[in-house]
Write a protein that holds these residues in place. Structure first.
Motif, mmCIF file in Angstrom:
data_model
loop_
_atom_site.group_PDB
_atom_site.id
_atom_site.type_symbol
_atom_site.label_atom_id
_atom_site.label_comp_id
_atom_site.label_asym_id
_atom_site.label_seq_id
_atom_site.Cartn_x
_atom_site.Cartn_y
_atom_site.Cartn_z
ATOM 1 N N SER A 8 -9.696 -2.471 1.352
ATOM 2 C CA SER A 8 -8.334 -2.990 1.391
ATOM 3 C C SER A 8 -7.490 -2.212 2.396
ATOM 4 O O SER A 8 -6.722 -2.777 3.169
ATOM 5 C CB SER A 8 -7.726 -2.884 -0.006
ATOM 6 O OG SER A 8 -6.384 -3.241 0.031
ATOM 7 N N LYS A 9 -7.685 -0.901 2.392
ATOM 8 C CA LYS A 9 -6.904 -0.076 3.325
ATOM 9 C C LYS A 9 -7.277 -0.398 4.757
ATOM 10 O O LYS A 9 -6.410 -0.544 5.621
ATOM 11 C CB LYS A 9 -7.174 1.400 3.032
ATOM 12 C CG LYS A 9 -6.351 2.305 3.916
ATOM 13 C CD LYS A 9 -6.130 3.654 3.299
ATOM 14 C CE LYS A 9 -7.300 4.575 3.492
ATOM 15 N NZ LYS A 9 -6.946 5.970 3.209
ATOM 16 N N MET A 15 0.845 -1.196 0.000
ATOM 17 C CA MET A 15 0.000 0.000 0.000
ATOM 18 C C MET A 15 0.877 1.241 0.000
ATOM 19 O O MET A 15 1.968 1.235 0.556
ATOM 20 C CB MET A 15 -0.847 -0.007 1.272
ATOM 21 C CG MET A 15 -2.190 0.616 1.068
ATOM 22 S SD MET A 15 -3.011 0.883 2.614
ATOM 23 C CE MET A 15 -2.229 2.367 3.185
ATOM 24 N N SER A 22 -5.703 -3.595 5.805
ATOM 25 C CA SER A 22 -4.262 -3.504 6.027
ATOM 26 C C SER A 22 -3.939 -2.811 7.324
ATOM 27 O O SER A 22 -3.023 -3.198 8.031
ATOM 28 C CB SER A 22 -3.597 -2.724 4.891
ATOM 29 O OG SER A 22 -3.923 -3.278 3.666
ATOM 30 N N GLY A 65 -2.144 6.621 4.378
ATOM 31 C CA GLY A 65 -2.164 5.715 5.519
ATOM 32 C C GLY A 65 -2.293 6.481 6.811
ATOM 33 O O GLY A 65 -2.380 7.698 6.847
ATOM 34 N N PRO A 123 -11.039 -0.341 -2.673
ATOM 35 C CA PRO A 123 -9.764 0.154 -2.127
ATOM 36 C C PRO A 123 -9.886 0.575 -0.668
ATOM 37 O O PRO A 123 -8.959 0.406 0.116
ATOM 38 C CB PRO A 123 -9.422 1.356 -3.005
ATOM 39 C CG PRO A 123 -10.193 1.152 -4.246
ATOM 40 C CD PRO A 123 -11.447 0.446 -3.843
ATOM 41 N N GLU A 176 6.843 -3.872 -0.884
ATOM 42 C CA GLU A 176 5.855 -3.679 -1.929
ATOM 43 C C GLU A 176 6.430 -4.119 -3.257
ATOM 44 O O GLU A 176 7.630 -4.292 -3.402
ATOM 45 C CB GLU A 176 5.496 -2.185 -2.037
ATOM 46 C CG GLU A 176 4.361 -1.733 -1.156
ATOM 47 C CD GLU A 176 3.033 -2.350 -1.550
ATOM 48 O OE1 GLU A 176 2.112 -2.287 -0.747
ATOM 49 O OE2 GLU A 176 2.925 -2.912 -2.663
ATOM 50 N N GLN A 200 -4.127 2.606 -3.174
ATOM 51 C CA GLN A 200 -4.037 1.254 -3.725
ATOM 52 C C GLN A 200 -3.336 1.288 -5.073
ATOM 53 O O GLN A 200 -3.801 1.936 -6.005
ATOM 54 C CB GLN A 200 -5.458 0.691 -3.905
ATOM 55 C CG GLN A 200 -5.521 -0.640 -4.608
ATOM 56 C CD GLN A 200 -5.150 -1.761 -3.676
ATOM 57 O OE1 GLN A 200 -5.775 -1.955 -2.653
ATOM 58 N NE2 GLN A 200 -4.126 -2.478 -4.024
ATOM 59 N N MET A 213 -5.732 -5.900 -4.847
ATOM 60 C CA MET A 213 -5.736 -6.012 -3.387
ATOM 61 C C MET A 213 -5.569 -7.455 -2.906
ATOM 62 O O MET A 213 -5.618 -7.719 -1.706
ATOM 63 C CB MET A 213 -7.022 -5.426 -2.808
ATOM 64 C CG MET A 213 -8.264 -6.167 -3.216
ATOM 65 S SD MET A 213 -9.738 -5.496 -2.432
ATOM 66 C CE MET A 213 -9.758 -6.413 -0.915
#
Lengths: 200, 676
Positions: B27-28, A1, B31, A30, B24, A130, A178, B114
């Motif tokens: 997915s975030k 990410m 995570s 994030g 998305p 990543e 993403q 993802m």
């Protein structure tokens, strides 16, 4: 990410004017985990912390880019504004990656992938493991789109006032941080969508 | 937040247009906060992902209709194509193209993007370290039982079904990445997809070892393709990682893979900054590789140094962490030479690139630098051996002296890349020494000390490089002596020779200071019983001669002024030696008074600053005073082991002078108390 995306100024190596590296745009996707601190952090304090972290990254990217350009003997960047019709020389842009150790400046270790085009630097701050090939091609794609659609290098283009367009590109090509596996046709379709929503 | 999204997902129709935008976010969330979703929610999403990944439409989408006046198109949209233009033969993936896309095809792209994060975070932690033995046993037995055909997969629970579908998707991507893409963007994507497919397969095999058998045959074929030079070299790294993680269980001979990786890739592709970074990351992530049964790859350190020599700014901090794992008692000396010659390696790599028979379209070397003489030297058969040694891929066990190359490559010493590499070396030398002292025995320590002295005079002349390296080498020499005090006595002959070579004073002042100080400190019976009076006397004579030479030298345009520290350390060491062999005391007293007179003379005043002259004078006085009480002198200057408490001797700049000043005051007081 992707943790963050930023655009910043790139000065020529050994520039005479000392000036400072400025962050022109940044977007943090994030959130830093801070489980240990019981005090409620003010939103303002978090915002300032994030700003400082991004600036630290920008300075490191600038320094890496300058060193790489010096090492490869490229002539100092021509900072004259491009005419809007010339294709941007992305193939010759310097590109690289480096690691940020845990605590410096982010709590966890992260990787930075960067691209330097004339007087602008673009960077993605990624989690430690990543797919760097994908990150690199995404960064090139973003740089091309931003340079084409916003004509960022043209004189008088005030980047700060166009944050909404930049966000338009990011929501399509890097939604919520993403990384997307987009083949050429998908990119074209998304680009058409963007052009329709944000006419030049 | 995740709860809202999931509710939205549950309630909407599967083909809702905005589902694409919700994935998305999900997915975030997963995570950042892995535990937030309940199991039934996880299962629901896994089911949906299966649908999108495996059952997306293989017909092209309809273009958006232009409006009221657009003519209704009669023809149906065609099938999806592969990146090389052929009609798609199997299910839709991110490497399938078309003019327009349907919504479920968009979701296919999102879902794959993802997938790895989802697989990692939605499964409970698999038992790792404590059950490692059980796991490999289970893997072994599973392999022997399972056949290559997949079970009736539709009846599997959602998580297992998703894994099965993910496996098929990755297999298909690997096949698709072999096609010749028509557009460059697609060709780049193929490489990224190849890497991602290998990473996902690695995750799948870790979560469910029953995939291992099918995966191995697929990946071995891929490796064959990649090591033939075709296709994406960067995919070799995740592939090697896969075999590292699973090779034992499958009893694969993965030696060939690492061999290719460590011997060919660095020497051919050191100039690619992204590959260099990823390669060194791979090494850092697998440090155990170098200490386990693949420790033979430690021998490839000359090849790994090429990455550092060419791309020093981003890789220096990585090498600080990697270098200790590469240090080995058997190759330590060769490695030290290699580190000291690192900037020379940079220059040689540049010449190698220029001399390539088929140069790439974009010049990889420094285009602003033109060094025809260096290029000629590179091609000269007389120097082939030396250049080949410098550019070797594996530790050779021999140590060639590259001094001729230093001279030949002098024109390139000021180029930016060489200078950047030179800046990294002092830090790495420190790291090297702290690692090697942990594995070095007495013999190796002696060899290292000698190497330091020898190389301090034989360095590639990059501006400022010599000064910085000398600083490190001189402090490391002292560290070695401290670790093994008997070193000075054992190497007495070589040290005597070093001290006697006067020509080196000005360029090696810091080294000389360290050596002289070490002699003063460790050439005594308390440090090594084999120390003889004869040795002490020999050193005394040599140092006395050196002191005279230094004191009377006049700086000129070519020779810089000798730092006063050299003079004071010589005086102190001579006094120390005299305190051990007391016949020398009268001689040294004479010497010290001469030095004091010299320091106060106007001639010296033109050479040294007033402060420096005063310091020399004061030190000479203190030492003279000390010698008036020989037993005290011996106590102060040659303390026995019990007296060597760190707190009195740690800071050599203050401890001894402090003692000397105290004694001086005592002596003067005593003198004033005497009658007459």
């Amino acid at each position: 990410m992707v943790h963050a995306f930023l655009i910043h100024t790139l000065r020529a190596p050994l520039a005479q004017d000392t000036g400072l590296c400025r962050v022109l745009y940044s977007c943090v996707f994030g959130a830093e985990k801070s489980p240990d601190d019981p005090r409620a952090h003010g939103a303002e304090r978090d915002r300032l912390l994030r700003k400082e972290q991004i600036l630290a990254v920008a300075r490191q990217v600038e320094s890496m880019c300058q060193l790489q350009q010096q090492a490869s003997g490229r002539p100092p960047m021509d900072l004259q504004p491009q005419s809007s019709d010339e294709p941007v020389p992305l193939q010759e842009a310097s590109c690289g990656a480096f690691r940020l150790a845990a605590g410096d400046p982010f709590r966890e270790a992260r990787t930075v992938v960067w691209l330097g085009v004339l007087s602008l630097g673009f960077a993605l701050v990624l989690d430690a493991h990543e797919n760097l090939l994908l990150a690199e091609s995404t960064l090139r794609l973003l740089a091309r789109l931003l340079l084409d659609h916003l004509r960022l290098l043209a004189l008088g283009a005030s980047l700060l006032l166009r944050a909404d367009r930049i966000e338009g590109i990011l929501t399509r090509f890097l939604p919520h941080g993403q990384l997307l596996f987009l083949n050429d046709q998908f990119v074209q379709a998304l680009e058409k969508e963007f052009s329709a929503a944000w006419p030049r | 937040m995740g709860q809202h999204v999931l509710k939205a997902l549950e309630s909407r129709q599967p083909e809702g247009p905005s589902v694409r935008h919700l994935l998305p976010i999900l997915s975030k969330v997963v995570s950042l906060a892995p535990g937030t979703l309940r199991e039934d929610q996880t299962n629901l999403l896994s089911k949906r992902l299966v649908d999108w990944l495996r059952y997306a439409s293989i017909q092209q989408g309809l273009p958006h209709t232009g409006g009221f006046f657009s003519t209704p198109r009669a023809r149906q949209p065609g099938p999806i194509t592969e990146v090389d233009g052929a009609v798609a033969t199997d299910f839709f993936t991110v490497l399938s193209t078309g003019q327009h896309f349907t919504e479920d095809q968009w979701l296919n792209v999102q879902a794959f993007s993802m997938l790895r994060a989802w697989l990692l975070h939605s499964s409970p932690e698999d038992p790792s370290a404590p059950d490692a033995d059980d796991k490999s046993e289970m893997e072994g037995s599973t392999l022997s039982v399972l056949s290559a055909t997949s079970t009736a997969s539709r009846l599997l629970p959602p998580r297992e079904r998703l894994r099965e579908v993910a496996f098929e998707y990755c297999q298909r991507l690997i096949e698709q990445s072999n096609r010749r893409a028509l557009r460059k963007g697609d060709s780049d994507l193929q490489k990224a997809c190849l890497v991602e497919a290998i990473l996902v397969l690695d995750v799948l095999c870790r979560q469910d070892p029953s995939f291992l058998y099918r995966t191995l045959s697929c990946l071995k074929a891929l490796h064959g393709r990649l090591s033939g030079g075709l296709g994406c070299v960067r995919a070799l790294l995740p592939l090697a990682q896969f075999f590292l993680d699973h090779g034992e269980a499958a009893a694969v001979d993965s030696e060939a893979i690492y061999q290719h990786l460590f011997t060919r890739v660095p020497s051919e592709l050191f100039h690619s900054p992204m590959l260099a970074f990823e390669f060194i990351q791979f090494c850092r992530d697998n440090l155990h590789l170098f200490s386990g049964n693949l420790s033979v790859f430690k021998l490839n350190f000359p090849n790994l140094f090429k990455f550092l020599a060419w791309n020093s700014p981003p890789l220096t901090s990585e090498f600080v962490l990697l270098l200790p794992a590469l240090v080995d008692a058997g190759t330590a000396l060769e490695m030290l030479h290699a580190l000291l010659d690192l900037p020379c390696l940079t220059a040689a790599l540049d010449l190698q690139l220029r001399s390539l028979p088929a140069p790439s379209e974009r010049p990889l070397w420094d285009t602003s630098l033109r060094t025809p003489s260096c290029l000629e030297a590179f091609r000269d058969p007389r120097f082939q051996g030396l250049f080949q040694h410098l550019l070797r891929t594996k530790a050779s066990g021999t140590m060639e002296r590259l001094t001729p190359l230093h001279r030949l490559l002098q024109p390139m010493a000021s180029c930016a890349r060489v200078a950047q590499c030179a800046e990294a070396v002092p830090t790495l030398l420190q790291v090297f020494f702290s690692a090697v002292t942990q594995v070095a025995d007495g013999v190796l320590t002696n060899h290292l000390a000698l190497l330091l002295l020898e190389r301090s005079d034989a360095l590639y002349q990059v501006p400022l490089y010599e000064a910085h390296v000398h600083r490190v080498l001189s402090s490391q020499f002292l560290a070695l002596c401290k670790l093994k005090p008997s070193l000075v006595v054992e190497l007495a002959k070589d040290l005597l020779e070093f001290v006697g070579s006067v020509s080196g004073i000005h360029s090696r002042a810091s080294m000389l200071t360290s050596v002289v100080w070490a002699v003063g400190e460790y050439l005594s019976v308390t440090c090594d019983r084999r120390c003889t009076v004869e040795q002490i006397n020999k050193f005394f004579e040599a140092l006395e001669a050196l002191l005279f030479e230094v004191a009377q030298s006049r700086p000129s345009a070519t020779l810089p002024k000798c730092p006063p520290q050299v003079i004071t350390v010589l005086m102190t060491t001579l006094t120390k030696l005299a305190s051990r062999s007391q016949d020398l005391i009268p001689r040294v007293s004479l010497l010290l008074s001469k030095m004091r007179t010299l320091a106060q003379s106007p001639a010296t005043g033109s050479v040294h600053s007033e402060e420096d002259s005063e310091a020399i004078c004061t030190r000479a006085t203190e030492l003279l005073n000390l010698l008036k009480m020989p037993s005290v002198a011996q106590f102060v200057l040659t303390p026995s082991v019990e007296v060597c408490e760190p707190r009195y001797h740690r800071d050599t700049n203050t401890a001894l002078p402090l003692a000397l000043r105290t004694v001086s005051r005592l002596v003067e007081k005593e003198a004033s108390l005497l009658p007459g």
